[in-house]
Design a protein around this motif. Sequence first.
Motif, mmCIF file in Angstrom:
data_model
loop_
_atom_site.group_PDB
_atom_site.id
_atom_site.type_symbol
_atom_site.label_atom_id
_atom_site.label_comp_id
_atom_site.label_asym_id
_atom_site.label_seq_id
_atom_site.Cartn_x
_atom_site.Cartn_y
_atom_site.Cartn_z
ATOM 1 N N MET A 289 -1.015 32.961 -13.576
ATOM 2 C CA MET A 289 -0.874 32.234 -12.322
ATOM 3 C C MET A 289 -2.128 32.480 -11.480
ATOM 4 O O MET A 289 -2.625 33.588 -11.409
ATOM 5 C CB MET A 289 0.382 32.726 -11.589
ATOM 6 C CG MET A 289 0.663 31.985 -10.307
ATOM 7 S SD MET A 289 2.114 32.547 -9.383
ATOM 8 C CE MET A 289 3.426 32.379 -10.551
ATOM 9 N N GLU B 178 -1.771 30.459 -5.910
ATOM 10 C CA GLU B 178 -0.344 30.227 -6.141
ATOM 11 C C GLU B 178 0.449 31.527 -6.040
ATOM 12 O O GLU B 178 1.562 31.541 -5.534
ATOM 13 C CB GLU B 178 -0.119 29.564 -7.500
ATOM 14 C CG GLU B 178 -0.638 28.154 -7.573
ATOM 15 C CD GLU B 178 0.028 27.226 -6.571
ATOM 16 O OE1 GLU B 178 1.254 27.299 -6.401
ATOM 17 O OE2 GLU B 178 -0.689 26.423 -5.954
ATOM 18 N N MET B 179 -0.135 32.603 -6.541
ATOM 19 C CA MET B 179 0.530 33.902 -6.471
ATOM 20 C C MET B 179 0.728 34.329 -5.013
ATOM 21 O O MET B 179 1.790 34.828 -4.643
ATOM 22 C CB MET B 179 -0.284 34.950 -7.215
ATOM 23 C CG MET B 179 0.363 36.284 -7.316
ATOM 24 S SD MET B 179 -0.686 37.345 -8.332
ATOM 25 C CE MET B 179 0.371 38.743 -8.490
ATOM 26 N N LYS C 74 1.021 32.353 -2.436
ATOM 27 C CA LYS C 74 2.068 31.519 -1.849
ATOM 28 C C LYS C 74 3.453 32.010 -2.272
ATOM 29 O O LYS C 74 4.382 32.026 -1.473
ATOM 30 C CB LYS C 74 1.852 30.061 -2.222
ATOM 31 C CG LYS C 74 0.626 29.465 -1.539
ATOM 32 C CD LYS C 74 0.446 28.024 -1.886
ATOM 33 C CE LYS C 74 1.088 27.217 -0.788
ATOM 34 N NZ LYS C 74 0.806 25.794 -0.882
ATOM 35 N N GLU C 75 3.577 32.421 -3.530
ATOM 36 C CA GLU C 75 4.850 32.966 -4.013
ATOM 37 C C GLU C 75 5.193 34.257 -3.267
ATOM 38 O O GLU C 75 6.344 34.477 -2.884
ATOM 39 C CB GLU C 75 4.787 33.236 -5.518
ATOM 40 C CG GLU C 75 4.741 31.999 -6.356
ATOM 41 C CD GLU C 75 6.070 31.260 -6.390
ATOM 42 O OE1 GLU C 75 7.130 31.901 -6.308
ATOM 43 O OE2 GLU C 75 6.030 30.023 -6.495
ATOM 44 N N SER D 125 6.289 33.426 0.289
ATOM 45 C CA SER D 125 7.638 32.884 0.272
ATOM 46 C C SER D 125 8.668 34.003 0.114
ATOM 47 O O SER D 125 9.683 34.034 0.806
ATOM 48 C CB SER D 125 7.778 31.873 -0.867
ATOM 49 O OG SER D 125 9.083 31.364 -0.924
ATOM 50 N N ALA D 126 8.393 34.927 -0.784
ATOM 51 C CA ALA D 126 9.293 36.066 -0.978
ATOM 52 C C ALA D 126 9.328 36.953 0.261
ATOM 53 O O ALA D 126 10.373 37.504 0.610
ATOM 54 C CB ALA D 126 8.861 36.873 -2.201
ATOM 55 N N GLU E 199 3.839 44.837 -3.587
ATOM 56 C CA GLU E 199 3.957 43.385 -3.376
ATOM 57 C C GLU E 199 4.016 43.064 -1.889
ATOM 58 O O GLU E 199 3.448 42.071 -1.441
ATOM 59 C CB GLU E 199 5.188 42.833 -4.085
ATOM 60 C CG GLU E 199 5.036 42.737 -5.576
ATOM 61 C CD GLU E 199 6.230 42.075 -6.225
ATOM 62 O OE1 GLU E 199 7.360 42.219 -5.703
ATOM 63 O OE2 GLU E 199 6.031 41.414 -7.253
ATOM 64 N N TYR F 180 6.539 27.894 5.968
ATOM 65 C CA TYR F 180 7.779 28.415 5.385
ATOM 66 C C TYR F 180 8.824 28.693 6.463
ATOM 67 O O TYR F 180 10.016 28.437 6.255
ATOM 68 C CB TYR F 180 7.517 29.683 4.568
ATOM 69 C CG TYR F 180 6.670 29.449 3.335
ATOM 70 C CD1 TYR F 180 6.664 28.230 2.667
ATOM 71 C CD2 TYR F 180 5.860 30.443 2.825
ATOM 72 C CE1 TYR F 180 5.886 28.022 1.545
ATOM 73 C CE2 TYR F 180 5.076 30.246 1.701
ATOM 74 C CZ TYR F 180 5.102 29.032 1.067
ATOM 75 O OH TYR F 180 4.334 28.822 -0.047
#
Length: 64
Positions: free
Chosen positions: A1, A5-6, A8-9, A12-13, A23, A43
């Motif tokens: 990835m 994109e990572m 954004k993930e 979001s988390a 993280e 978000y």
Amino acid sequence: MMKHEMNKELLSALVDGALHGQELEQALSAAESDEGCASWELYHLVGDVLRSPDLAHHSQHDLL
């Protein structure tokens, strides 16, 4: 990835309260960039709309 994109993930988390440790640190670091800040705001806006009965109404038009 890809890193973009990572990030954004991770953001979001983070909004979902699902991060801890390294993280969490990565997401907070990503949120400091202009793009990360914009994603963070987006978000939260999406979450606000989904929780608002006034804003999350069904369309009069059948799009599908």
